[in-house]
Design a protein around this motif. Structure first.
Motif, mmCIF file in Angstrom:
data_model
loop_
_atom_site.group_PDB
_atom_site.id
_atom_site.type_symbol
_atom_site.label_atom_id
_atom_site.label_comp_id
_atom_site.label_asym_id
_atom_site.label_seq_id
_atom_site.Cartn_x
_atom_site.Cartn_y
_atom_site.Cartn_z
ATOM 1 N N TYR A 209 20.711 90.131 56.937
ATOM 2 C CA TYR A 209 22.047 90.574 56.562
ATOM 3 C C TYR A 209 23.057 89.433 56.503
ATOM 4 O O TYR A 209 24.076 89.544 55.833
ATOM 5 C CB TYR A 209 22.540 91.687 57.504
ATOM 6 C CG TYR A 209 22.921 91.219 58.880
ATOM 7 C CD1 TYR A 209 24.231 90.858 59.159
ATOM 8 C CD2 TYR A 209 21.992 91.157 59.906
ATOM 9 C CE1 TYR A 209 24.591 90.431 60.420
ATOM 10 C CE2 TYR A 209 22.337 90.733 61.155
ATOM 11 C CZ TYR A 209 23.631 90.377 61.404
ATOM 12 O OH TYR A 209 23.982 89.945 62.655
ATOM 13 N N LEU A 213 24.974 83.303 54.753
ATOM 14 C CA LEU A 213 26.215 82.798 55.337
ATOM 15 C C LEU A 213 25.967 81.540 56.155
ATOM 16 O O LEU A 213 26.882 81.017 56.789
ATOM 17 C CB LEU A 213 26.864 83.877 56.212
ATOM 18 C CG LEU A 213 27.169 85.184 55.478
ATOM 19 C CD1 LEU A 213 27.799 86.192 56.429
ATOM 20 C CD2 LEU A 213 28.084 84.937 54.285
ATOM 21 N N PRO A 251 28.574 84.098 49.289
ATOM 22 C CA PRO A 251 28.113 85.423 48.874
ATOM 23 C C PRO A 251 28.064 85.615 47.363
ATOM 24 O O PRO A 251 27.404 86.537 46.896
ATOM 25 C CB PRO A 251 29.167 86.368 49.476
ATOM 26 C CG PRO A 251 29.856 85.570 50.530
ATOM 27 C CD PRO A 251 29.851 84.161 50.022
ATOM 28 N N ILE B 240 28.775 96.588 58.102
ATOM 29 C CA ILE B 240 28.856 95.337 58.872
ATOM 30 C C ILE B 240 28.299 94.186 58.039
ATOM 31 O O ILE B 240 28.886 93.094 57.980
ATOM 32 C CB ILE B 240 28.106 95.484 60.204
ATOM 33 C CG1 ILE B 240 28.862 96.446 61.124
ATOM 34 C CG2 ILE B 240 27.953 94.126 60.884
ATOM 35 C CD1 ILE B 240 28.090 96.833 62.354
ATOM 36 N N ALA B 241 27.172 94.441 57.379
ATOM 37 C CA ALA B 241 26.581 93.386 56.546
ATOM 38 C C ALA B 241 27.515 93.028 55.399
ATOM 39 O O ALA B 241 27.722 91.851 55.086
ATOM 40 C CB ALA B 241 25.223 93.848 56.023
ATOM 41 N N ARG B 242 28.070 94.043 54.775
ATOM 42 C CA ARG B 242 28.946 93.789 53.630
ATOM 43 C C ARG B 242 30.218 93.070 54.077
ATOM 44 O O ARG B 242 30.692 92.154 53.401
ATOM 45 C CB ARG B 242 29.282 95.123 52.968
ATOM 46 C CG ARG B 242 30.174 94.994 51.748
ATOM 47 C CD ARG B 242 30.240 96.278 50.974
ATOM 48 N NE ARG B 242 28.971 96.545 50.310
ATOM 49 C CZ ARG B 242 28.780 97.497 49.421
ATOM 50 N NH1 ARG B 242 29.759 98.285 49.091
ATOM 51 N NH2 ARG B 242 27.600 97.668 48.861
ATOM 52 N N ALA B 244 30.510 91.080 56.544
ATOM 53 C CA ALA B 244 30.194 89.680 56.851
ATOM 54 C C ALA B 244 30.298 88.832 55.589
ATOM 55 O O ALA B 244 30.811 87.705 55.610
ATOM 56 C CB ALA B 244 28.794 89.588 57.458
ATOM 57 N N GLN B 245 29.834 89.403 54.462
ATOM 58 C CA GLN B 245 29.937 88.694 53.187
ATOM 59 C C GLN B 245 31.399 88.562 52.763
ATOM 60 O O GLN B 245 31.855 87.503 52.318
ATOM 61 C CB GLN B 245 29.160 89.442 52.100
ATOM 62 C CG GLN B 245 27.709 89.752 52.438
ATOM 63 C CD GLN B 245 26.834 88.525 52.446
ATOM 64 O OE1 GLN B 245 26.996 87.644 51.610
ATOM 65 N NE2 GLN B 245 25.928 88.436 53.397
ATOM 66 N N ARG B 246 32.104 89.661 52.897
ATOM 67 C CA ARG B 246 33.497 89.652 52.444
ATOM 68 C C ARG B 246 34.344 88.708 53.288
ATOM 69 O O ARG B 246 35.251 88.036 52.766
ATOM 70 C CB ARG B 246 34.078 91.061 52.500
ATOM 71 C CG ARG B 246 33.454 91.983 51.481
ATOM 72 C CD ARG B 246 34.024 93.381 51.562
ATOM 73 N NE ARG B 246 33.444 94.233 50.521
ATOM 74 C CZ ARG B 246 33.728 95.509 50.376
ATOM 75 N NH1 ARG B 246 34.577 96.098 51.199
ATOM 76 N NH2 ARG B 246 33.177 96.210 49.420
#
Lengths: 395, 420
Positions: A209, A213, A251, B240-242, B244-246
């Motif tokens: 996930y 990053l 991302p 939560i995963a999304r 983290a990207q944002r």
């Protein structure tokens, strides 16, 4: 092959049984059921240049198309058991029949241990390359199977395995396994039940996930010893080292670099005589790739990649080399469906006595690639963000 | 269109405020947490704002820092002096919660409890709630049934910006009207409420009309909800995963509508669809989609047999405040008694309604009075008996007991013989 088919049918029956009205469901224990369809179809244009003789062929390929069926069930002690079965269509000209059963396994695990027994992917490589089909660079990507006929690719990727992977902090792993490498060389005695390879690996693989990053996605080393049982030498050993990293964590623009080197100590005094012998001559194999994925609206939209494989044999008095490069690009039409093209160049600088791959070849493929998944009653995976960050809960 | 070329919009401003957030500040905020706190009188020197407003990095000018004098807006007639408020501090964090022995789930919990703390205030007094978001998700608090000033209603992108990760918001309102109410998150409500972001809000009165009309000796609050554990887990993990990207894009000031799939208007949505976006509700052409299908039914966050009992003595009158915080109807039925329905959505009814089953719909509150006139141990449960189960297993779920103290003879104890 009959035994394999029976094993596959048995696994399917077991999966159906646990979800049927008389199975575990009747007791209130509902298993997860997952189905995955994989499709790779391409129009292939192949030009071969073999010692000045050029030829061009056009064909339609659907190798690697197949399906996988899986089921998992929660057990006592926070354990989750799984059954997986799958088949795929092998490449044209391989000695695997019309259909190859690449998955027929039972798994058992929790957040720190995963045990697998049965037909599964071999644990003797570290990377997955961004190629149209996952066997486009097979001869560079896996420890080469000395029991192979040298033509098949499934016997390089899949085998019968009993393995255990220990996980620490969801990211650090220790893998121990014993394998039966499939025997497809018609000159060798074959048994489905020999353990003819042992291996161990150690490494780091970031949870999915948040992998993009951070720079480091994966790094690991492993050793694989294969029981060749040749006069004067029982074992052949291989060292594998691999990594995967993001050039700059982002991302939207994801630039992934993968690399792997395999050192095969080979068999003393082995010579390149035929295709199977290519696996037992001392050699160094390396692969690398640069993959770019562009994300829009949080979904992949465009993929492009460059990948190469290089293999050098160190035979006494006569060296040989093999090089393959790939460039591809795909447009993502929807989740799990890509349309695109791939170009591959192969250069085989190996002794001409071999009846095998041409000296040089160029392959252009116009392809449709699909992967559709569906999961019912999904059980948690172990390394979810919640489990990793906020404490493990089995449900 | 390239990154960052969009006009600054509300969503972007919300995201951009994270660019000023340092890692040290993040850790400090998480470690600080937030605990149930109700204060009357002088406030302590510490306020959540000081710990949550971090750094002075790029983008500060585009943010709406909580310390800004104009945001959150002060209700026109609100007192300036904090001493004039009944004050609370409520923080939300991800917390492991056991609904019933053996079933632990991750929840979004107010002050680390599900439900959140029961807030009791006096009718007409000013209330100040410092809300801290200690998660990487967005949240608000909606004061359900309360006549709050417009900017205090807690509806994201309608009355206020969502409270961004590790940020805070101060709600100020007068405690009106009297009665049984509740509060809940209004961002991603399907998942956020289900995963625990709700709590009771009781507005009391010195001249309690129910006490004056009927009298009662004790009271208890039961908050009803339902949980699809797979849905909550999947949605929380995905978010939560999304996020983290944002947050990675936020930190670089590059998160735009073009990259996310959140839209402020129909025009936004239509324009993005023209660019190739397929709305999630079109992806699944069959199957149940993503709507929750709960398998656990809770009273005050717990399933039977660990739901709280209703305690009463013979001759007493018990007021039960029922709150429908979840997404399904409940039909609460009491054995061995009739009861009087005396309040609807907090408001006293002109006359009581005698019943033994009462519907508690999503968002509704109902107050009932139970006469202690039939000693024993009596079940009080959702008569949609699908909800008296735990993952399909009876008894469980939305079921509790009315227990008479000092009941004599000794209550029946279940037993059975294997050869019966």
């Amino acid at each position: 092959m009959t035994a394999l088919r029976l094993a596959f049918i048995g696994a399917l029956s077991a999966a159906i049984t646990v979800v049927g009205p008389q199975g575990a469901n009747a007791e209130g224990f509902n298993p997860e059921l997952s189905v995955r369809f994989l499709g790779v179809a391409s129009l292939d244009i192949i030009t071969s240049d073999d010692s000045g003789s050029r030829s061009t062929g056009v064909g339609i390929g659907f190798a690697d198309t197949g399906a996988e069926l899986g089921s998992r069930l929660q057990l006592r002690h926070n354990l989750i058991a799984g059954i997986d079965a799958g088949f795929q269509f092998p490449d044209d000209g391989e000695n695997q029949g019309e259909v190859f059963f690449h998955l027929a396994r039972v798994t058992l695990g929790n957040q720190w241990l995963n045990v697998v027994v049965g037909r599964s992917g071999l644990h003797n490589n570290m990377v997955r390359l961004p190629t149209l089909r996952d066997d486009d660079l097979i001869q560079f990507e896996y420890v080469q199977n000395p029991f192979s006929d040298g033509v098949s690719t499934q016997d390089q990727q899949y085998g019968n395995i009993i393995g255990a992977t220990l996980w620490y902090d969801y990211q650090y792993f220790l893998d121990l396994h014993a394998e039966h490498l499939l025997v497809t060389n018609p000159n060798l005695a074959s048994s489905q039940f020999d353990i003819n390879a042992l291996g161990a690996g150690l490494g780091f693989r970031r949870t999915q996930y948040d992998e993009n990053l951070h720079v480091l996605r994966m790094a690991g080393v492993s050793i694989e010893v294969i029981r060749v049982d040749l006069p004067g030498q029982t074992w052949e050993w291989n060292l594998i080292g691999g990594f995967s990293l993001y050039a700059f964590p982002d991302p939207v623009h994801r630039l992934l670099i993968d690399g792997q080197v395999i050192f095969n100590a080979g068999v003393d005094n082995a010579s390149i005589l035929d295709l199977p012998s290519l696996a037992i001559v001392r050699q160094v194999t390396s692969v690398g790739s640069l993959a770019y994925v562009f994300y829009k609206q949080e979904e992949p939209r465009v993929r492009a990649a460059f990948a190469f494989g290089h293999r050098a044999w160190f035979e006494q008095g006569q060296n040989a080399r093999q090089l393959s490069t790939i460039v591809n690009a795909f447009y993502v039409l929807g989740r799990g469906f890509d349309v695109g093209a791939q170009y591959q160049f192969n250069n085989n600088d190996i002794p001409a006595v071999l009846v095998g791959p041409p000296l040089k070849s160029h392959t252009v493929q116009l392809a449709l690639r699909a992967q559709f998944d569906f999961v019912w009653n999904e059980l948690p995976t172990f390394n979810t963000p919640l489990n990793v960050q906020y404490g493990y809960t089995p449900r | 269109m390239s990154d960052g070329e969009d006009d600054p919009d509300l969503t972007r401003r919300v995201f951009l405020e994270l660019s000023a957030m340092g890692a040290a500040g993040l850790l400090a905020t998480v470690a600080d947490g937030a605990h149930a706190e109700s204060r009357r009188g002088p406030p302590t020197p510490r306020t959540p704002h000081h710990t949550l407003h971090m750094g002075s990095g790029a983008g500060d000018g585009e943010l709406f820092p909580p310390t800004a004098s104009d945001w959150p807006p002060m209700p026109p007639d609100a007192p300036k002096d904090d001493d004039a408020y009944h004050q609370f501090r409520i923080g939300v964090s991800i917390h492991e919660h056991e609904m019933v022995p053996g079933i632990r789930i991750h929840t979004l919990a107010f002050n680390e409890t599900v439900p959140g703390p029961l807030l009791r205030v006096q009718e007409g007094e000013w209330v100040k709630v410092d809300f801290e978001n200690n998660t990487t998700l967005f949240h608000t608090i909606h004061w359900h049934g309360m006549m709050v000033p417009y900017a205090m209603d807690g509806v994201p992108l309608v009355t206020q910006p969502p409270v961004a990760p590790f940020k805070s918001y101060t709600y100020r309102f007068r405690a009106l009207p009297y009665g049984t109410h509740f509060y809940h998150c209004h961002w991603g409500a399907v998942m956020h409420i289900q995963s625990g972001m709700y709590g009771g809000l009781i507005v009391e009165s010195d001249k309690d009309p129910i006490q004056e009309r009927y009298g009662y000796d004790r009271e208890q609050t039961l908050i009803l909800s339902a949980v699809d554990t797979d849905f909550v887990r999947d949605q929380m993990n995905a978010m939560i995963a999304r996020m983290a990207q944002r947050m990675r894009l936020m930190s670089k000031g590059r998160l735009t509508k073009w990259q996310t799939t959140q839209f402020e208007s129909v025009d936004d949505l239509l324009r993005t669809m023209d660019e190739g976006f397929v709305p999630p509700y079109k992806r699944s052409q069959s199957g149940r989609g993503d709507l929750p299908d709960p398998e656990y039914f809770t009273i005050n966050g717990k399933c039977y047999p660990v739901t709280p009992n209703l305690d009463i003595k013979k001759g007493e009158r018990l007021r039960v405040r029922l709150i429908g915080a979840g997404m399904i109807n409940h039909f609460m039925h009491l054995h061995g008694h009739d009861f009087d329905i005396v309040c609807n959505d907090g408001a006293p009814l002109p006359y009581p309604i005698r019943a033994n089953t009462v519907q508690v719909s999503p968002g509704k509150t109902v107050d009932i009075l139970i006469e202690g006139n039939n000693p024993g141990i009596w079940v009080f449960h959702d008569h949609d008996t699908r909800r008296t189960t735990n993952n399909g297993n009876y008894p469980g779920g939305c079921l509790t007991k009315l227990v008479y103290e000092g009941f004599d003879p000794a209550p029946f104890k279940p037993s059975f013989r294997l050869d019966e």
